[in-house]
Write a protein that holds these residues in place. Structure first.
Motif, short mmCIF file in Angstrom:
data_model
loop_
_atom_site.label_atom_id
_atom_site.label_comp_id
_atom_site.label_asym_id
_atom_site.label_seq_id
_atom_site.Cartn_x
_atom_site.Cartn_y
_atom_site.Cartn_z
N ALA A 35 -14.02 3.23 -12.44
CA ALA A 35 -14.10 3.26 -10.97
C ALA A 35 -13.13 2.25 -10.35
O ALA A 35 -12.48 2.53 -9.34
CB ALA A 35 -15.53 3.00 -10.51
N VAL A 36 -13.02 1.06 -10.96
CA VAL A 36 -12.08 0.04 -10.46
C VAL A 36 -10.65 0.55 -10.58
O VAL A 36 -9.84 0.39 -9.64
CB VAL A 36 -12.27 -1.29 -11.23
N ILE A 37 -10.31 1.17 -11.69
CA ILE A 37 -8.97 1.72 -11.87
C ILE A 37 -8.69 2.81 -10.85
O ILE A 37 -7.61 2.85 -10.24
CB ILE A 37 -8.78 2.27 -13.31
N PHE A 38 -9.65 3.71 -10.62
CA PHE A 38 -9.45 4.78 -9.64
C PHE A 38 -9.23 4.22 -8.23
O PHE A 38 -8.37 4.71 -7.49
CB PHE A 38 -10.64 5.75 -9.64
N ARG A 39 -10.00 3.19 -7.86
CA ARG A 39 -9.81 2.57 -6.54
C ARG A 39 -8.43 1.93 -6.43
O ARG A 39 -7.75 2.06 -5.40
CB ARG A 39 -10.90 1.54 -6.25
N ALA A 40 -8.01 1.24 -7.49
CA ALA A 40 -6.69 0.61 -7.49
C ALA A 40 -5.60 1.66 -7.39
O ALA A 40 -4.61 1.47 -6.67
CB ALA A 40 -6.51 -0.24 -8.74
N GLU A 41 -5.77 2.76 -8.09
CA GLU A 41 -4.78 3.84 -8.05
C GLU A 41 -4.65 4.41 -6.63
O GLU A 41 -3.54 4.64 -6.14
CB GLU A 41 -5.19 4.94 -9.03
N ARG A 42 -5.78 4.59 -5.96
CA ARG A 42 -5.74 5.08 -4.57
C ARG A 42 -5.07 4.07 -3.65
O ARG A 42 -4.26 4.43 -2.79
CB ARG A 42 -7.14 5.42 -4.08
N ALA A 43 -5.36 2.78 -3.83
CA ALA A 43 -4.73 1.73 -3.02
C ALA A 43 -3.23 1.69 -3.28
O ALA A 43 -2.43 1.51 -2.35
CB ALA A 43 -5.36 0.37 -3.32
N MET A 44 -2.84 1.86 -4.54
CA MET A 44 -1.41 1.90 -4.88
C MET A 44 -0.73 3.08 -4.19
O MET A 44 0.37 2.94 -3.66
CB MET A 44 -1.22 2.01 -6.40
N ALA A 45 -1.38 4.24 -4.22
CA ALA A 45 -0.80 5.44 -3.60
C ALA A 45 -0.57 5.23 -2.11
O ALA A 45 0.48 5.62 -1.58
CB ALA A 45 -1.70 6.65 -3.85
N VAL A 46 -1.52 4.60 -1.45
CA VAL A 46 -1.37 4.32 -0.02
C VAL A 46 -0.21 3.36 0.21
O VAL A 46 0.66 3.60 1.06
CB VAL A 46 -2.69 3.75 0.58
N ALA A 47 -0.17 2.26 -0.55
CA ALA A 47 0.89 1.26 -0.37
C ALA A 47 2.27 1.85 -0.65
O ALA A 47 3.23 1.62 0.11
CB ALA A 47 0.63 0.06 -1.28
N VAL A 48 2.38 2.62 -1.71
CA VAL A 48 3.67 3.22 -2.08
C VAL A 48 4.09 4.24 -1.03
O VAL A 48 5.26 4.30 -0.64
CB VAL A 48 3.58 3.85 -3.49
N GLY A 49 3.14 5.03 -0.55
CA GLY A 49 3.44 6.02 0.48
C GLY A 49 3.88 5.37 1.79
O GLY A 49 4.85 5.80 2.40
N GLU A 50 3.17 4.32 2.20
CA GLU A 50 3.53 3.63 3.44
C GLU A 50 4.90 2.97 3.34
O GLU A 50 5.65 2.93 4.30
CB GLU A 50 2.48 2.59 3.80
N ALA A 51 5.24 2.45 2.15
CA ALA A 51 6.54 1.81 1.95
C ALA A 51 7.65 2.83 1.73
O ALA A 51 8.83 2.49 1.83
CB ALA A 51 6.47 0.85 0.76
N GLY A 52 7.29 4.06 1.40
CA GLY A 52 8.29 5.11 1.17
C GLY A 52 9.15 4.86 -0.05
O GLY A 52 10.34 5.17 -0.04
N VAL A 53 8.56 4.30 -1.12
CA VAL A 53 9.35 3.93 -2.29
C VAL A 53 9.07 4.80 -3.52
O VAL A 53 9.58 4.51 -4.60
CB VAL A 53 9.15 2.44 -2.65
#
Length: 111
Positions: A35-53
């Protein structure tokens, strides 16, 4: 004949960031760890998407490890965006592989 259409289409090779974390047990870790990994993965997806990288492409569990994959045009820039999230995870040992193009061009970062 238009010469522009005769040129081969080439694009820069996609680069990858692979985060690896040791989990408890020999298989897939505990439910709470996943569950911790899945939450981190979702947070990463948001950060990467917002940064456009780039984009976060998924995860893999097995052998007492979890891996999360992210792809983009520049692994170094991608890592800078996800590094705070990865460092915040409680699993150790942990490390990240930054692959620039070919598999033999890669760097390891311990978290």
């Amino acid at each position: 004949m238009d010469a522009i259409f005769d040129l081969p289409v080439t694009s820069a090779p996609e680069q990858v960031v692979i985060a690896r974390f040791r989990l408890s047990g020999e298989e897939f870790g505990e439910r709470a760890e996943r569950a911790v990994i899945f939450r981190a993965e979702r947070a990463m997806a948001v950060a990467v998407g917002e940064a456009g990288v780039g984009e976060v492409e998924g995860n893999e569990f097995g052998g007492g490890e979890a891996m999360v994959y992210a792809y983009g045009p520049d692994a170094g820039v991608l890592f800078k965006v996800v590094e705070p999230i990865l460092r915040g995870l409680p699993f150790r040992p942990a490390h990240v592989v930054l692959r620039h193009g070919a598999a033999e061009t890669q760097f390891h970062v311990d978290l």
